[in-house]
Write a protein that holds these residues in place. Structure first.
Motif, PDB file in Angstrom:
ATOM      1  N   LEU A 293      18.698 -21.454  10.643  1.00 36.80           N
ATOM      2  CA  LEU A 293      18.582 -22.799  11.212  1.00 36.80           C
ATOM      3  C   LEU A 293      17.153 -23.101  11.645  1.00 36.80           C
ATOM      4  CD1 LEU A 293      21.830 -22.930  13.396  1.00 36.80           C
ATOM      5  CD2 LEU A 293      21.383 -24.192  11.288  1.00 36.80           C
TER       6      LEU A 293
ATOM      7  N   VAL B 185      17.590 -24.591  16.221  1.00 40.03           N
ATOM      8  CA  VAL B 185      16.936 -25.643  15.441  1.00 40.03           C
ATOM      9  C   VAL B 185      15.699 -26.112  16.193  1.00 40.03           C
ATOM     10  CG1 VAL B 185      17.167 -27.941  14.436  1.00 40.03           C
ATOM     11  CG2 VAL B 185      19.115 -26.362  14.398  1.00 40.03           C
TER      12      VAL B 185
ATOM     13  N   TYR C  13      23.424 -23.981  17.642  1.00 36.85           N
ATOM     14  CA  TYR C  13      22.453 -24.879  17.008  1.00 36.85           C
ATOM     15  C   TYR C  13      21.311 -25.185  17.974  1.00 36.85           C
ATOM     16  CZ  TYR C  13      25.349 -26.365  12.949  1.00 36.85           C
ATOM     17  OH  TYR C  13      26.065 -26.443  11.773  1.00 36.85           O
TER      18      TYR C  13
ATOM     19  N   GLY D  44      29.597 -24.430  12.349  1.00 39.24           N
ATOM     20  CA  GLY D  44      28.303 -23.798  12.164  1.00 39.24           C
ATOM     21  C   GLY D  44      28.352 -22.692  11.135  1.00 39.24           C
TER      22      GLY D  44
ATOM     23  N   LEU E 176      22.080 -33.455  18.450  1.00 37.35           N
ATOM     24  CA  LEU E 176      23.419 -32.869  18.511  1.00 37.35           C
ATOM     25  C   LEU E 176      24.191 -33.443  19.692  1.00 37.35           C
ATOM     26  CD1 LEU E 176      24.570 -29.297  17.912  1.00 37.35           C
ATOM     27  CD2 LEU E 176      24.987 -30.229  20.189  1.00 37.35           C
TER      28      LEU E 176
ATOM     29  N   ALA F 277      23.371 -30.332   8.043  1.00 36.88           N
ATOM     30  CA  ALA F 277      22.310 -29.348   8.260  1.00 36.88           C
ATOM     31  C   ALA F 277      21.693 -28.918   6.937  1.00 36.88           C
ATOM     32  CB  ALA F 277      22.869 -28.135   9.006  1.00 36.88           C
TER      33      ALA F 277
END
Length: 293
Positions: free
Chosen positions: A231, A261, A257, A131, A240, A111
């Motif tokens: 993010l 994102v 996420y 995360g 993912l 990331a």
């Protein structure tokens, strides 16, 4: 060549010089004409993990984070420092554009590369990733122990030193395996860890800590520290994969996420655990990344 032979090959014992005088350990599993994918290992782990996942048509390059395997340690390193190491390795290999794949503890590093290297990262794969510390699940179960160590340097050194002694000792590892067999785990993961995969993972862990626990200690501190950016700033194509049966990294982190994102394409499964999700979707993950190269 099987996986055991691959992890002992010369292409798995490579190092590259970095601008500050450190060296970065890496493995290079594919032909130089193939699309390059940088692989970021779990916690613990090493560059050798990439050799378990080789797929025809891709050049998978595994990287030891600083303090692991063949890579020099970097005192007080931060999550934001890693992209410059990756960029330096890409320059060393003559690679301009590449994809990144982060598994488990390698997820935050993938990331971070997506965030800091948007001109060079063509696509990002996050597989059962850890995360940011505020993500639901990062302060629960075994991850709570890991992130709490971020503020306890002496405890980190003591705990990881003990863990290193256990991993390097065959008798202790047999006892540890018997203990783990009694712990809750996805059925798919239990089957995998009783196969060659379990022995390959042990080889990777031993490689990771062969020269000490600096990598583990730095990673633990980083996992419990704020990232400093949201993010929502990730702008490269991101994918993912996460299993709801994962007992190591809860899927709530994957959902975190997925909700933040921009444009992320997330795949969740009901039965996959922490290890099976990687192998069951290996071809799909690699081919998806290749499509952007």
């Amino acid at each position: 060549m099987n996986a055991f032979e691959t992890i002992k090959s010369p292409n798995a014992q490579l190092t590259a010089p970095l601008p500050d005088g450190r060296k970065l350990g890496f493995s290079d599993t594919g032909d130089k004409s193939l699309p390059p994918i940088f692989y970021f290992h779990g916690f613990p782990g090493s560059r050798l993990e990439a050799s378990f996942l080789s797929v025809e048509g891709a050049r998978l390059i595994g990287i030891d984070r600083p303090g692991y395997g063949l890579s020099s340690p970097k005192r007080w390193r931060k999550l934001a420092d890693f992209p410059s190491d990756v960029a330096a390795l890409a320059d060393h290999l003559g690679i301009e554009k590449f994809a990144v794949m982060g598994v488990s503890g390698g997820g935050p590093y993938a990331a971070s590369c997506a965030h800091w290297l948007p001109e060079r990262v063509a696509a990002t794969a996050l597989v059962c990733p850890l995360g940011p510390p505020e993500a639901p699940g990062m302060s629960e179960g075994r991850l709570k122990v890991l992130t709490n160590l971020a503020r306890r340097p002496l405890a980190r050194q003591a705990l990881f030193g003990l863990g290193r002694a256990i991993v390097l000792d065959d008798n202790w590892m047999r006892r540890a395996a018997a203990y783990r067999a009694r712990q809750p785990r996805a059925a798919a993961d239990k089957n995998l860890m009783n196969s060659d995969m379990g022995r390959l993972m042990l080889a990777s862990w031993r490689e990771a800590i062969g020269n000490g626990v600096a990598g583990l200690s730095s990673d633990s501190r980083i996992y419990g520290s704020p990232w400093g950016w949201p993010l929502s700033e990730i702008q490269v194509p991101t994918y993912l994969w996460h299993g709801h049966a994962d007992t190591v990294v809860p899927s709530s982190i994957g959902r975190y996420y997925a909700a933040r994102v921009p444009g992320i394409k997330a795949t969740f499964t009901e039965e996959d655990g922490h290890f099976s999700i990687v192998l069951n979707f290996r071809d799909e993950i690699i081919k998806t990344l290749i499509s952007h190269l």
